[in-house]
Scaffold this motif. Structure first.
Motif, PDB file in Angstrom:
ATOM      1  N   ALA A 434       0.831  -1.206   0.000  1.00  0.00           N
ATOM      2  CA  ALA A 434       0.000   0.000   0.000  1.00  0.00           C
ATOM      3  C   ALA A 434       0.864   1.253   0.000  1.00  0.00           C
ATOM      4  CB  ALA A 434      -0.931  -0.014   1.207  1.00  0.00           C
ATOM      5  N   GLY A 435       1.944   1.236   0.765  1.00  0.00           N
ATOM      6  CA  GLY A 435       2.832   2.393   0.818  1.00  0.00           C
ATOM      7  C   GLY A 435       3.495   2.675  -0.509  1.00  0.00           C
ATOM      8  N   GLU A 436       4.004   1.640  -1.149  1.00  0.00           N
ATOM      9  CA  GLU A 436       4.633   1.848  -2.458  1.00  0.00           C
ATOM     10  C   GLU A 436       3.610   2.305  -3.485  1.00  0.00           C
ATOM     11  OE1 GLU A 436       7.028  -0.621  -5.951  1.00  0.00           O
ATOM     12  OE2 GLU A 436       6.997  -1.420  -3.898  1.00  0.00           O
ATOM     13  N   GLN A 441       1.392   6.957  -6.776  1.00  0.00           N
ATOM     14  CA  GLN A 441       0.289   7.849  -7.148  1.00  0.00           C
ATOM     15  C   GLN A 441       0.508   9.273  -6.618  1.00  0.00           C
ATOM     16  OE1 GLN A 441      -3.723   5.718  -6.539  1.00  0.00           O
ATOM     17  NE2 GLN A 441      -2.275   4.442  -5.386  1.00  0.00           N
ATOM     18  N   ASN A 442       1.742   9.554  -6.160  1.00  0.00           N
ATOM     19  CA  ASN A 442       2.096  10.873  -5.612  1.00  0.00           C
ATOM     20  C   ASN A 442       1.347  11.197  -4.328  1.00  0.00           C
ATOM     21  OD1 ASN A 442       3.947  11.534  -7.750  1.00  0.00           O
ATOM     22  ND2 ASN A 442       2.166  11.927  -9.060  1.00  0.00           N
ATOM     23  N   LYS A 443       0.881  10.186  -3.622  1.00  0.00           N
ATOM     24  CA  LYS A 443       0.237  10.368  -2.319  1.00  0.00           C
ATOM     25  C   LYS A 443       1.294  10.108  -1.243  1.00  0.00           C
ATOM     26  CE  LYS A 443      -3.557   7.890  -2.235  1.00  0.00           C
ATOM     27  NZ  LYS A 443      -4.460   6.755  -2.550  1.00  0.00           N
ATOM     28  N   THR A 444       2.240  11.027  -1.155  1.00  0.00           N
ATOM     29  CA  THR A 444       3.422  10.769  -0.339  1.00  0.00           C
ATOM     30  C   THR A 444       3.108  10.734   1.153  1.00  0.00           C
ATOM     31  OG1 THR A 444       3.947  13.125  -0.477  1.00  0.00           O
ATOM     32  CG2 THR A 444       5.038  11.667  -2.056  1.00  0.00           C
ATOM     33  N   GLU A 464       9.886   4.541  19.205  1.00  0.00           N
ATOM     34  CA  GLU A 464       8.844   4.611  18.176  1.00  0.00           C
ATOM     35  C   GLU A 464       8.912   5.929  17.396  1.00  0.00           C
ATOM     36  OE1 GLU A 464       7.637   1.735  21.307  1.00  0.00           O
ATOM     37  OE2 GLU A 464       8.375   3.810  21.343  1.00  0.00           O
ATOM     38  N   LYS A 465       9.095   7.026  18.095  1.00  0.00           N
ATOM     39  CA  LYS A 465       9.160   8.328  17.426  1.00  0.00           C
ATOM     40  C   LYS A 465      10.364   8.412  16.491  1.00  0.00           C
ATOM     41  CE  LYS A 465       9.056  13.312  18.350  1.00  0.00           C
ATOM     42  NZ  LYS A 465       9.009  14.356  19.419  1.00  0.00           N
ATOM     43  N   ASP A 466      11.472   7.847  16.913  1.00  0.00           N
ATOM     44  CA  ASP A 466      12.691   7.889  16.102  1.00  0.00           C
ATOM     45  C   ASP A 466      12.562   7.076  14.819  1.00  0.00           C
ATOM     46  OD1 ASP A 466      13.834   9.386  18.099  1.00  0.00           O
ATOM     47  OD2 ASP A 466      14.839   7.674  19.036  1.00  0.00           O
ATOM     48  N   MET A 467      11.646   6.140  14.804  1.00  0.00           N
ATOM     49  CA  MET A 467      11.470   5.274  13.633  1.00  0.00           C
ATOM     50  C   MET A 467      10.513   5.853  12.596  1.00  0.00           C
ATOM     51  SD  MET A 467      13.206   2.360  13.496  1.00  0.00           S
ATOM     52  CE  MET A 467      12.208   1.080  12.726  1.00  0.00           C
ATOM     53  N   GLN A 468       9.864   6.968  12.895  1.00  0.00           N
ATOM     54  CA  GLN A 468       8.881   7.518  11.960  1.00  0.00           C
ATOM     55  C   GLN A 468       9.565   8.189  10.770  1.00  0.00           C
ATOM     56  OE1 GLN A 468       5.437   6.772  12.851  1.00  0.00           O
ATOM     57  NE2 GLN A 468       6.889   5.567  14.045  1.00  0.00           N
ATOM     58  N   VAL A 469       8.938   8.093   9.621  1.00  0.00           N
ATOM     59  CA  VAL A 469       9.409   8.778   8.415  1.00  0.00           C
ATOM     60  C   VAL A 469       8.344   9.768   7.972  1.00  0.00           C
ATOM     61  CG1 VAL A 469      10.910   6.905   7.653  1.00  0.00           C
ATOM     62  CG2 VAL A 469       8.515   6.927   6.933  1.00  0.00           C
ATOM     63  N   THR A 470       8.760  10.724   7.145  1.00  0.00           N
ATOM     64  CA  THR A 470       7.835  11.721   6.615  1.00  0.00           C
ATOM     65  C   THR A 470       7.686  11.540   5.117  1.00  0.00           C
ATOM     66  OG1 THR A 470       9.540  13.374   6.107  1.00  0.00           O
ATOM     67  CG2 THR A 470       8.680  13.313   8.377  1.00  0.00           C
ATOM     68  N   ALA A 471       6.764  12.290   4.544  1.00  0.00           N
ATOM     69  CA  ALA A 471       6.527  12.218   3.098  1.00  0.00           C
ATOM     70  C   ALA A 471       7.804  12.490   2.312  1.00  0.00           C
ATOM     71  CB  ALA A 471       5.428  13.200   2.702  1.00  0.00           C
ATOM     72  N   ASN A 472       8.647  13.366   2.831  1.00  0.00           N
ATOM     73  CA  ASN A 472       9.874  13.716   2.111  1.00  0.00           C
ATOM     74  C   ASN A 472      10.907  12.592   2.114  1.00  0.00           C
ATOM     75  OD1 ASN A 472       8.924  16.283   1.488  1.00  0.00           O
ATOM     76  ND2 ASN A 472       9.754  17.190   3.370  1.00  0.00           N
ATOM     77  N   ASP A 473      10.737  11.632   2.995  1.00  0.00           N
ATOM     78  CA  ASP A 473      11.692  10.518   3.075  1.00  0.00           C
ATOM     79  C   ASP A 473      11.419   9.430   2.039  1.00  0.00           C
ATOM     80  OD1 ASP A 473      13.095  11.500   5.357  1.00  0.00           O
ATOM     81  OD2 ASP A 473      11.431  10.834   6.623  1.00  0.00           O
ATOM     82  N   ILE A 474      10.226   9.450   1.451  1.00  0.00           N
ATOM     83  CA  ILE A 474       9.813   8.324   0.614  1.00  0.00           C
ATOM     84  C   ILE A 474      10.301   8.501  -0.814  1.00  0.00           C
ATOM     85  CG2 ILE A 474       7.899   6.848  -0.078  1.00  0.00           C
ATOM     86  CD1 ILE A 474       8.263   7.146   2.962  1.00  0.00           C
TER      87      ILE A 474
END
Length: 547
Positions: A434-436, A441-444, A464-474
């Motif tokens: 789903a993430g890929e 579809q540019n739904k980052t 847990e917080k340190d493991m989070q990624v943002t739209a810019n990381d993808i």
């Protein structure tokens, strides 16, 4: 192809896929024919069981591992791979249609396909079945037919395609375009399975609706149908009671096989009468720890075939300070079970005997340790200059062991017939799909949210917080990296690199054994020479280019 239909001698040998508890009762049918036996409800059900049989000739078998795990960016040959079957990982000139591994997979999948065709085509004429049961039998057969064709087209490209049962000897074959096989075979088969299968099977191990949705999500991702891949993956994550197992390592607890993350697995059993050659996955990722003077081969540590060794890329991919998947995926510490001496120090049973770390350690520290202290200096793991106390040392005999398949419940220290079920589809993969698909579809932002579900589960407590990624990381590199962290060794990687167009580039960058040889030819495997030899239309059924 093995074009003759599976007859009843095979049917009575099928162990059944209903789990590890039951033995299929044999019925003497030596004088029966397919026409007479398949015309009964029991006969058709037995015919369906035979469609499941080739699963055990792929999942958990050496042939399949060699064609899906090494020759990628994350695994290369260990000592056993180099000394036994180096050509597949290395893409050498000796990797030809005469290779036994491609032949086994080709032959067994076509046996399964023809058996599925027999069940699908004969089911309408069987009296005494309810329509719901008839549709369920056909749906299971069509799911398996789709799965077998899906492997074949990814491995070999254009292959022989038929949805009709072959009876008797046929000596011609076709090379049907991959797109046609998806359009007329794989996709409609899985759509039918989704429409007809129950959400939960009557017996564990049978195909279900969510399994069909999950496999079709994988197919649609491969085809580039992003919205449909995301939709199907979401159905699996949201419409059923599957849950990610915490902590990550518990997925692989052999006493926790029926866990909430398993969407579908291939069944093995503790009973040697029904287990056949068993799940042999436990053999291939283990190095020869018995070279250590304080360890004798035992059940917990496994039997070492040492076929596959992680590459530098995979070793560096994890952050063990926050990501539990390093320790959850790899065994890095061994304890002595025999008195011995290491670095001049006496080591007793229960003491640490081997410790592997994914970073560099001063030589003086290693040489003073009362155990083998094996470090990682980021020299290519297959380099001849590596010393014994580095990952890749001892001629590729020292490396972190993928522990997802370790089987301490085998019958003896030398037993190869493991009893662990093989997980084919698990819930975490659906979030990754789903993430890929969302990113494509540019739904980052949506993509990051999907990946963060998996990463949150993987986080060490308090991280847990340190493991989070943002739209810019993808991006594509992140997606492939995350799939490697989560799915290492689970028979996805070669397919992932091929479908994303990254096989050549990433192998050249990260697998120095394969880098000099890999080329466009290797985007498909050689057609088995036995298949080429047996057809009477060789001008139409030709070998893949370059082989």
């Amino acid at each position: 192809m093995k074009n003759s239909n599976l007859l009843l001698s095979l049917l009575i040998l099928v162990t059944g896929f209903s789990g590890c508890q039951n033995i299929l009762e044999e019925t003497p049918v030596g004088l029966a024919t397919a026409d007479s036996y398949y015309s009964t409800p029991k006969g058709l059900e037995d015919g369906l069981k035979a469609v499941y049989t080739p699963l055990r000739r792929f999942y958990g078998r050496e042939e399949a591992f060699f064609l899906t795990v090494p020759g990628t960016d994350d695994f290369t040959n260990g000592f056993g791979g180099v000394t036994n079957y180096p050509d597949i990982n290395n893409y050498s000139a000796n990797f030809l249609g005469s290779n036994a591994f491609v032949t086994v997979i080709w032959d067994n999948f076509y046996v399964g396909i023809n058996q599925a065709n027999a069940v699908v085509n004969r089911a309408p004429g069987v009296a005494g079945l309810t329509e719901a049961n008839r549709n369920r039998i056909v749906a299971e057969a069509r799911f398996l037919r789709a799965l077998y064709y899906f492997h074949l087209v990814q491995q070999f490209g254009d292959v022989h395609f038929s949805l009709e049962e072959t009876i008797g000897v046929v000596t011609t074959a076709n090379r049907t375009p991959v797109a046609t096989i998806y359009e007329k075979g794989i996709v409609p088969d899985l759509q039918y399975a989704i429409a007809q299968l129950p959400a939960k099977a009557a017996a564990y191990g049978r195909i279900t609706k969510p399994a069909a949705e999950a496999l079709l999500a994988r197919v649609q991702l491969t085809l580039g149908n992003w919205a449909e891949a995301e939709r199907l993956a979401n159905l699996v994550t949201k419409s059923y009671d599957f849950q990610l197992v915490k902590p990550f390592a518990n997925i692989w607890d052999i006493n926790n096989e029926l866990n909430s993350e398993v969407v579908w697995s291939v069944q093995y059993t503790a009973d040697p009468l029904t287990n056949g050659e068993g799940n042999q996955s436990h053999l291939f990722f283990v190095f020869d720890y018995t070279q250590n003077p304080t360890i004798i081969r035992d059940l917990p540590n496994g039997r070492a075939y040492q076929r596959f060794m992680p590459t530098n890329y995979l070793i560096k991919l994890f952050d063990p300070a926050k990501d539990s998947r390093w320790d959850g995926s790899f065994k890095t510490v061994w304890f002595a079970n025999n008195k011995g001496t290491i670095n001049g120090k006496t080591v007793m049973p229960g003491d640490t005997a081997i410790k592997i770390v994914p970073y560099s350690v001063p030589d003086a520290v290693q040489n003073q340790a009362p155990y083998w202290y094996i470090d990682f200096k980021d020299t290519w793991v297959g380099a001849s200059t590596i010393t014994n106390n580095e990952i890749g040392g001892g001629q590729r005999r020292r490396f972190p062991v993928l522990k997802k398949y370790i089987d301490p419940l085998r019958t003896s220290v030398n037993a190869t017939d493991g009893r662990r079920d093989f997980i084919v589809i698990r819930l975490a993969e659906m979030y990754l799909i789903a993430g890929e698909a969302a990113w494509r579809q540019n739904k980052t932002a949506d993509a990051a949210a999907y990946f963060n579900v998996v990463r949150t589960r993987a986080a060490l407590a308090g991280k847990e917080k340190d493991m989070q990624v943002t739209a810019n990381d993808i991006n594509l590199d992140f997606i492939l990296d995350e799939r490697a962290r989560e799915l290492a060794g689970e028979m996805h990687r070669w397919y992932d690199l091929k479908r994303t167009g990254q096989l050549l580039a990433r192998v050249k960058k990260y697998n120095l054994d394969a880098a000099p040889n890999i080329k466009e030819t290797h985007l498909v495997r050689p057609i088995p020479q036995t298949q080429i030899d047996r057809v009477t239309n060789p001008g139409e059924f030709t070998q893949n280019p370059g082989y």
